[in-house]
Enzyme design. Structure first.
Site, PDB file in Angstrom:
ATOM      1  N   ASN A  27       0.832  -1.219   0.000  1.00  0.00           N
ATOM      2  CA  ASN A  27       0.000   0.000   0.000  1.00  0.00           C
ATOM      3  C   ASN A  27       0.856   1.255   0.000  1.00  0.00           C
ATOM      4  OD1 ASN A  27      -2.997  -0.683   0.209  1.00  0.00           O
ATOM      5  ND2 ASN A  27      -2.063  -2.099   1.674  1.00  0.00           N
ATOM      6  N   ARG A  78       4.676   0.039  27.044  1.00  0.00           N
ATOM      7  CA  ARG A  78       3.848   0.444  25.908  1.00  0.00           C
ATOM      8  C   ARG A  78       3.578   1.951  25.908  1.00  0.00           C
ATOM      9  NH1 ARG A  78       0.841  -2.341  21.973  1.00  0.00           N
ATOM     10  NH2 ARG A  78       1.764  -4.362  22.309  1.00  0.00           N
ATOM     11  N   ARG A 104      -0.194  -2.746  15.022  1.00  0.00           N
ATOM     12  CA  ARG A 104      -0.287  -2.513  16.462  1.00  0.00           C
ATOM     13  C   ARG A 104      -1.368  -1.475  16.759  1.00  0.00           C
ATOM     14  NH1 ARG A 104       3.482  -5.267  19.187  1.00  0.00           N
ATOM     15  NH2 ARG A 104       5.448  -5.708  18.130  1.00  0.00           N
ATOM     16  N   HIS A 122      -8.246  -1.423   5.833  1.00  0.00           N
ATOM     17  CA  HIS A 122      -8.527  -2.725   6.451  1.00  0.00           C
ATOM     18  C   HIS A 122      -9.087  -3.670   5.382  1.00  0.00           C
ATOM     19  CE1 HIS A 122      -9.450  -5.442   9.758  1.00  0.00           C
ATOM     20  NE2 HIS A 122     -10.601  -5.687   9.155  1.00  0.00           N
ATOM     21  N   GLY A 156     -11.319   2.785  19.091  1.00  0.00           N
ATOM     22  CA  GLY A 156     -11.593   1.349  19.014  1.00  0.00           C
ATOM     23  C   GLY A 156     -10.709   0.652  17.987  1.00  0.00           C
ATOM     24  N   ASP A 158     -10.628  -0.765  14.539  1.00  0.00           N
ATOM     25  CA  ASP A 158     -11.311  -0.763  13.236  1.00  0.00           C
ATOM     26  C   ASP A 158     -12.762  -0.288  13.340  1.00  0.00           C
ATOM     27  OD1 ASP A 158      -8.939  -1.856  12.116  1.00  0.00           O
ATOM     28  OD2 ASP A 158      -9.588  -3.881  12.620  1.00  0.00           O
TER      29      ASP A 158
HETATM   30  C1  GAR Z   1      -3.139  -4.672   4.101  1.00  0.00           C
HETATM   31  O1  GAR Z   1      -4.009  -5.565   3.454  1.00  0.00           O
HETATM   32  C2  GAR Z   1      -3.855  -3.975   5.236  1.00  0.00           C
HETATM   33  O2  GAR Z   1      -5.208  -3.730   4.986  1.00  0.00           O
HETATM   34  C3  GAR Z   1      -3.697  -4.979   6.338  1.00  0.00           C
HETATM   35  O3  GAR Z   1      -2.369  -5.402   6.224  1.00  0.00           O
HETATM   36  C4  GAR Z   1      -2.025  -5.421   4.835  1.00  0.00           C
HETATM   37  C5  GAR Z   1      -0.684  -4.768   4.657  1.00  0.00           C
HETATM   38  O4  GAR Z   1      -0.217  -4.958   3.365  1.00  0.00           O
HETATM   39  N1  GAR Z   1      -3.985  -4.396   7.597  1.00  0.00           N
HETATM   40  C6  GAR Z   1      -4.656  -5.031   8.559  1.00  0.00           C
HETATM   41  O5  GAR Z   1      -5.016  -6.178   8.470  1.00  0.00           O
HETATM   42  C7  GAR Z   1      -4.883  -4.206   9.788  1.00  0.00           C
HETATM   43  N2  GAR Z   1      -5.892  -4.811  10.601  1.00  0.00           N
HETATM   44  P1  GAR Z   1       1.033  -4.162   2.806  1.00  0.00           P
HETATM   45  O6  GAR Z   1       2.133  -4.229   3.864  1.00  0.00           O
HETATM   46  O7  GAR Z   1       1.424  -4.923   1.568  1.00  0.00           O
HETATM   47  O8  GAR Z   1       0.597  -2.771   2.522  1.00  0.00           O
END
Ligand code: GAR
Length: 214
Positions: A27, A78, A104, A122, A156, A158
């Site tokens: 991304n 943390r 995280r 997400h 929260g 998501d």
């Molecule tokens: C993505 O699909 C993002 O939506 C997900 O991790 C992936 C990272 O991909 N995030 C979650 O699941 C957060 N709950 P990337 O490192 O190739 O961008």
């Protein structure tokens, strides 16, 4: 007037994006591919990661984007780690903070500093399947349509107001890797489009309703 990519030419300067990522960074790569077009309206100015081995770090370096590693193990607890993340983000003076595979949970104190300006992507159609294993949970539930969601971050997990979504059909033949990959193709396009639009047009939030440009 428009550029070859079709975006209207912007007279104002590009909005500053800080991307938070823990993984491979596809991304982030999509945002980096978009930001060289001045008319996109936004530019990645920094990467913050919690993982020293994150592939996203290589992508940032190759693109000449500064990065900061804020690993939990380097902090006493943390709370101190959250302070470190906040400082790392703040140094880049972002207009928007983009959580793109940041695995995280940030403390409410960090989230509130960027209220209305912190965005998460997400890989599910929220509010269905929040959390750390959305694609696995989607397949286990047997739903026929899933997708991806770009939403504002709140206290929260998501749960923040939804900005944009794309649907992706679940095929009978799908397993976690194939469905993950198809969602990620849709997700990259949605994230690039949505971040560009909110940078160019702004975002309005009333209660749970978030809308771009009006
Ligand atoms: C993505 O699909 C993002 O939506 C997900 O991790 C992936 C990272 O991909 N995030 C979650 O699941 C957060 N709950 P990337 O490192 O190739 O961008």
């Amino acid at each position: 007037m428009q550029t070859p990519s079709g975006h209207p030419v912007e007279s104002t300067s590009a909005k500053r994006l800080v991307v938070l990522a823990s993984g491979g960074g596809s991304n982030l790569a999509a945002l980096l591919a978009a930001h060289d077009d001045a008319a996109y309206g936004a530019r990645v100015v920094g990467l913050v990661t919690d993982r020293p081995a994150a592939g996203a770090l290589d992508l940032a370096r190759d693109a000449g984007v500064a990065s900061a590693v804020v690993a939990l193990k380097d902090f006493d607890d943390r709370a101190a780690w959250n302070d470190g993340v906040l400082e790392a983000i703040t140094v880049f003076q972002p207009d928007y903070v983009i959580l793109a595979g940041f695995m995280r949970i940030l403390a409410p104190g960090v989230v509130r500093k960027f209220e209305g300006r912190m965005i998460n992507t997400h890989p599910a159609l929220l509010p269905s399947f929040p959390g750390a294993h959305p694609v696995r949970d989607t397949l286990a539930h047997g739903v026929k349509v899933t997708g991806c969601t770009v939403h504002l971050v709140d206290d929260g997990v998501d749960t923040g107001p939804i900005v944009a979504q794309t649907a992706v059909p679940v095929l009978d033949t799908d397993d976690e890797p194939t469905l993950t990959e198809r969602i990620k193709v849709a997700e990259r396009a949605l994230l690039v489009e949505t971040v560009g639009r909110l940078a160019r047009e702004g975002l309005h939030v009333t209660g749970r309703k978030a809308s771009i440009g009006h």
